[in-house]
Scaffold this active site. Sequence first.
Site, mmCIF file in Angstrom:
data_model
loop_
_atom_site.group_PDB
_atom_site.id
_atom_site.type_symbol
_atom_site.label_atom_id
_atom_site.label_comp_id
_atom_site.label_asym_id
_atom_site.label_seq_id
_atom_site.Cartn_x
_atom_site.Cartn_y
_atom_site.Cartn_z
ATOM 1 C CB ALA A 98 -3.909 -12.326 -1.305
ATOM 2 C CB VAL A 118 -1.661 -6.195 -1.301
ATOM 3 C CG1 VAL A 118 -2.436 -5.868 -2.530
ATOM 4 C CG2 VAL A 118 -2.276 -6.124 -0.179
ATOM 5 C CE LYS A 119 1.967 -12.832 -7.326
ATOM 6 N NZ LYS A 119 1.543 -14.263 -7.481
ATOM 7 C CB ILE A 120 0.449 -4.387 -6.867
ATOM 8 C CG1 ILE A 120 -0.112 -4.405 -5.522
ATOM 9 C CG2 ILE A 120 0.228 -3.258 -7.700
ATOM 10 C CD1 ILE A 120 -1.502 -4.244 -5.285
#
EC number: 2.2.1.2
Length: 218
Positions: A60, A86-88
Amino acid sequence: MQFFIDTANLNEIREAYDLGVLDGVTTNPSLMAKEGIKGHANVLAHYKAICDIVDDNVSAEVIATDYEGMIKEGKELAKIDDKIVVKIPMIKDGVKAIKYFSNEGIRTNCTLIFSAGQALLAAKAGASYVSPFIGRLDDISHDGLSLIEQIVQIYDNYGFDTEVLAASVRHSMHLIQCAEIGADVVTCPFKVITGLLNHPLTDKGLEQFLADHKKANS
């Protein structure tokens, strides 16, 4: 190799899961918009709906590009479900955020990787996954598969736990080539995965088997 599907379409995710080979899902704001998912609360609810279908690994993506904003959004996303990754983005503040989340035990996927140096930084910061975009590199006449191979070698040299998640995969041959050079994960449209099913000799052989069976039992 793990297979992730790159979509926000719930029907496609269910179909891929039912096939029995799906290990996770990657999404981004563009894919959410494509499905008509608008509004912060609706986006969070959609992520939860995806998590309810699959066993693990739902990437996400944060929208913020500053450190504080990414931390705030990442914490909110991680609270949705333990399956969330968590997509960074690969930017300076993104690397700092990856280090923070790593220390907090929150998994991360560092996206928009286009060089081995970027992948090395992400691994040093503790990223769970890095996403090199091979198709987009091919689009500008760079060899995306060579980048995957280079990152795999670097990670093997130093024993990094970060997994190489090949992204921007355009066709089934891309997928096979990624498997040959040791990518840990591939994320792609569902049609790329189902493309692995197809071979004209399989179709011809099955047609012959059925014809012979019909003759033998007529």
